[in-house]
Design an enzyme around this catalytic site. Structure first.
Site, PDB file in Angstrom:
ATOM      1  NE  ARG A  45      66.593 150.171  30.251  1.00 35.44           N
ATOM      2  CZ  ARG A  45      66.840 151.332  30.820  1.00 35.44           C
ATOM      3  NH1 ARG A  45      65.871 151.982  31.444  1.00 35.44           N
ATOM      4  NH2 ARG A  45      68.044 151.876  30.763  1.00 35.44           N
ATOM      5  CD  GLU A  87      61.009 152.777  25.720  1.00 34.40           C
ATOM      6  OE1 GLU A  87      62.104 153.375  25.575  1.00 34.40           O
ATOM      7  OE2 GLU A  87      60.555 152.460  26.824  1.00 34.40           O
ATOM      8  CG  HIS A 130      62.362 155.383  28.698  1.00 33.13           C
ATOM      9  ND1 HIS A 130      62.781 154.225  28.088  1.00 33.13           N
ATOM     10  CD2 HIS A 130      63.088 155.475  29.846  1.00 33.13           C
ATOM     11  CE1 HIS A 130      63.719 153.642  28.817  1.00 33.13           C
ATOM     12  NE2 HIS A 130      63.917 154.391  29.891  1.00 33.13           N
TER      13      HIS A 130
END
Length: 326
Positions: free
Chosen positions: A243, A272, A291
């Site tokens: 994360r 993000e 991601h």
């Protein structure tokens, strides 16, 4: 509290707030007890009024939305992390929250190894040299390193970290160390061939590679700090596929530019997507992916079908303890 109980024969409505694998959609639509509203249906905007259950992927579900959805009984999170869901608001309403903590473990572990290899062999830089006429310079392999028989450390030693460690041990004979104060002694006793390290600075000082494998919580946010990075063995390669926000990004940028960190690969960022002028993105010894650690074809099918099954079971009062978060 949400005191609604399943009524035999009563159809329930599941809203898919984001796209998921088609096999999972077919699985839900095949259940005669369910009315399924997909992400591309005009009714999707009505989920707060009509949803008995929602399945979300990559979206935030905040307290105001949860409290407004008076029929809502189940929230299914496509993936392992539930930091995008207001768990306390769901608990207040008696809403079941589910996730899929294991189905993408293999794909995330494989990306962790990929980023280590790409950083160690300077793959991005080499590709750029080939494209820009620097073939001869690229062949010198300046700064390239091997994984073979080097030492890898893990910050957090859960399922994904253990899968990654198995790959690295079997393929590259790497020595494995780990820091995880939350891991019970009974679990540590089963981890043969792993050196248990008592502090983060000791882990960074004694390893050639470090992989971050933790959930983001108030306790872990900023855990990989300037102090920890400064303790690193010179040339250490850092990878984070867990994360964003666990690694202090400005501190990492400084440690990559001036040492001691040799290279880093990250699949996750605090914000993000990161802004184009993010200081890490301009560094030649930094690799970023969007991601997508769990985004393989195989993993996406496993995750989607799992959360579809679990959501339907919870909606009709069947046991789902294995994946239940709240």
């Amino acid at each position: 509290m949400n005191d609604a109980r399943p009524v035999p024969g009563e159809r329930k409505t599941v809203f898919l707030l984001a796209s998921i694998h088609g096999d999972a959609v077919d699985l839900l639509k095949a259940d005669p007890r369910l009315d399924v509203v997909t992400w591309d249906d005009a009714r999707i905007e009505n989920w707060r009024d009509e949803a008995d259950a929602v399945i979300l992927r990559g979206l935030d579900l905040r307290g105001d939305d949860i409290r407004a959805a008076r029929r809502l009984k189940v929230i299914g999170r496509h993936g392992a992390g539930v930091d995008s869901v207001d768990i306390e608001a769901a608990r207040e309403r008696g809403i079941v929250v589910l996730n899929t903590p294991f189905e993408n473990s293999q794909s995330v572990a494989e990306l962790s190894v990929t980023l280590m290899l790409a950083a160690a062999r300077r793959v991005v830089q080499a590709h750029h040299l080939v494209r820009t006429g620097g073939w001869a310079e690229g062949r010198k392999g300046r700064g390239c390193r091997e994984l073979y028989r080097n030492r890898v450390g893990f910050v957090g030693y859960g399922r994904i970290a253990r899968l990654t460690a198995d790959i690295l041990r079997n393929a590259f004979e790497m020595e494995v160390a780990a820091y995880d104060p939350k891991l019970p002694d009974s679990v540590w006793q089963d981890q043969t061939g792993v050196t248990r390290v008592e502090s983060l600075t000791d882990l960074f000082a004694s390893c050639d590679f470090v992989s971050v494998n933790l959930p983001r919580t108030p306790e872990t946010t900023g855990l990989i700090s300037q102090q920890v990075l400064a303790a690193a063995r010179p040339g250490l390669i850092l990878v984070n596929t867990s994360r964003g926000g666990i690694v202090d990004e400005p501190a990492l940028a400084a440690a990559l530019a001036d040492g001691p960190i040799g290279a880093a690969g990250m699949d996750v960022f605090q914000q993000e997507p990161p802004s184009p002028d993010h200081p890490l993105l301009s560094l030649p010894n930094f690799i970023a992916t969007p991601h997508y650690g769990g985004a393989t074809q195989e993993s996406l099918r496993r995750v989607a079908c799992s959360i579809a099954r679990e959501t339907a079971q919870a909606l009709f009062g069947q046991a789902t303890e294995y994946y239940r978060v709240a």
